[in-house]
Scaffold this active site. Structure first.
Site, PDB file in Angstrom:
ATOM      1  N   PHE A  81      31.463  39.818  31.921  1.00  0.00           N
ATOM      2  CA  PHE A  81      31.419  39.569  32.031  1.00  0.00           C
ATOM      3  C   PHE A  81      33.364  39.491  33.528  1.00  0.00           C
ATOM      4  O   PHE A  81      33.692  39.610  32.121  1.00  0.00           O
ATOM      5  CB  PHE A  81      31.895  37.790  33.330  1.00  0.00           C
ATOM      6  CG  PHE A  81      29.972  38.088  33.250  1.00  0.00           C
ATOM      7  CD1 PHE A  81      29.118  37.862  34.198  1.00  0.00           C
ATOM      8  CD2 PHE A  81      29.440  36.882  32.026  1.00  0.00           C
ATOM      9  CE1 PHE A  81      27.739  37.502  33.934  1.00  0.00           C
ATOM     10  CE2 PHE A  81      27.705  36.839  31.590  1.00  0.00           C
ATOM     11  CZ  PHE A  81      27.186  36.848  32.910  1.00  0.00           C
ATOM     12  N   CYS A  82      33.407  40.179  34.496  1.00  0.00           N
ATOM     13  CA  CYS A  82      34.995  40.722  35.062  1.00  0.00           C
ATOM     14  C   CYS A  82      34.383  40.086  35.988  1.00  0.00           C
ATOM     15  O   CYS A  82      33.766  39.268  37.078  1.00  0.00           O
ATOM     16  CB  CYS A  82      35.871  41.051  34.559  1.00  0.00           C
ATOM     17  SG  CYS A  82      34.713  42.706  34.740  1.00  0.00           S
ATOM     18  N   GLY A  83      35.439  41.063  37.464  1.00  0.00           N
ATOM     19  CA  GLY A  83      35.264  40.263  38.850  1.00  0.00           C
ATOM     20  C   GLY A  83      34.721  41.320  39.138  1.00  0.00           C
ATOM     21  O   GLY A  83      33.513  41.072  40.285  1.00  0.00           O
ATOM     22  N   GLY A  85      32.517  42.863  36.577  1.00  0.00           N
ATOM     23  CA  GLY A  85      32.204  44.312  35.676  1.00  0.00           C
ATOM     24  C   GLY A  85      32.559  45.039  35.652  1.00  0.00           C
ATOM     25  O   GLY A  85      31.745  45.712  34.216  1.00  0.00           O
ATOM     26  N   GLN A 125      31.458  38.935  38.447  1.00  0.00           N
ATOM     27  CA  GLN A 125      31.528  37.207  38.522  1.00  0.00           C
ATOM     28  C   GLN A 125      31.843  37.488  40.669  1.00  0.00           C
ATOM     29  O   GLN A 125      31.065  36.682  41.395  1.00  0.00           O
ATOM     30  CB  GLN A 125      32.648  35.758  38.328  1.00  0.00           C
ATOM     31  CG  GLN A 125      32.664  34.632  39.112  1.00  0.00           C
ATOM     32  CD  GLN A 125      32.861  33.685  38.142  1.00  0.00           C
ATOM     33  OE1 GLN A 125      32.950  33.845  36.770  1.00  0.00           O
ATOM     34  NE2 GLN A 125      33.451  32.844  38.626  1.00  0.00           N
TER      35      GLN A 125
END
Ligand SMILES: O=C(CO)[C@H](O)COP(=O)(O)O
Length: 164
Positions: A81-83, A85, A125
């Site tokens: 996950f990151c801000g 993806g 996310q």
């Protein structure tokens, strides 16, 4: 590539989970889900972790680390996950032999495994709701690439290009 992931899970998946700061809430929620899933043999949390020195670790390091673990045969898959993806997927795809895809819908998650034999699923996310992310991860675990399928020859083009 040693320990190349065939997508065939025989005795439970070993799954790396990771995120940057922007994805840590989902990473921690999905970590708990994976640990409770009987289809998962091992969950390897590569961070970031709140209250830890690595909390502000940028997304490229997370994607690269996950890709390397799969490349070295230390895990079968990764959920990152990151801000958005996107960053963790781009980073993981720099590792030879790794196929990472960002997907926020059920069909794309399915095809990432059944068409593309992706070892890594990434989500953002800041893009997808938590309950949908949890559902997609549950679905993702249930898919296994079929090396006898018509998709295999297409994936092989990528492997041949990379020489691994
Ligand atoms: O989403 C990200 C990268 O794709 C990351 O979580 C945030 O990156 P930034 O927009 O460069 O801060």
């Amino acid at each position: 590539m040693s320990g190349q992931n065939t997508g065939l899970a025989t005795s439970g998946l070993r799954i790396v989970i990771g995120s940057d700061e922007a994805g840590v809430d989902y990473k921690d929620a999905l970590l708990a889900d994976l640990e409770a899933d009987p289809r998962v043999a091992e969950v390897i949390d590569i961070g970031v972790r709140r209250e830890a020195d690595d909390f502000t670790r940028p997304y490229p390091y997370v994607g690269l680390a996950a890709g390397q673990m799969i490349s070295e045969g230390r895990a079968d898959r990764a959920l990152l996950f990151c801000g958005t993806g996107l960053g963790v997927a781009i980073a993981a795809n720099k590792v030879p032999g790794i196929r990472a895809a960002t997907a926020h819908d059920s069909f794309s998650v399915e095809r990432s495994v059944l068409s593309n034999n992706c070892q890594i699923l990434t989500m953002g996310q800041r893009v997808v709701g938590l309950e949908l992310a949890r559902r997609l991860a549950r679905e993702w675990i249930g898919y296994t690439f079929d090396p006898a399928s018509a998709s295999a020859a297409k994936v092989q083009v990528l492997s041949d290009y990379e020489g691994c």
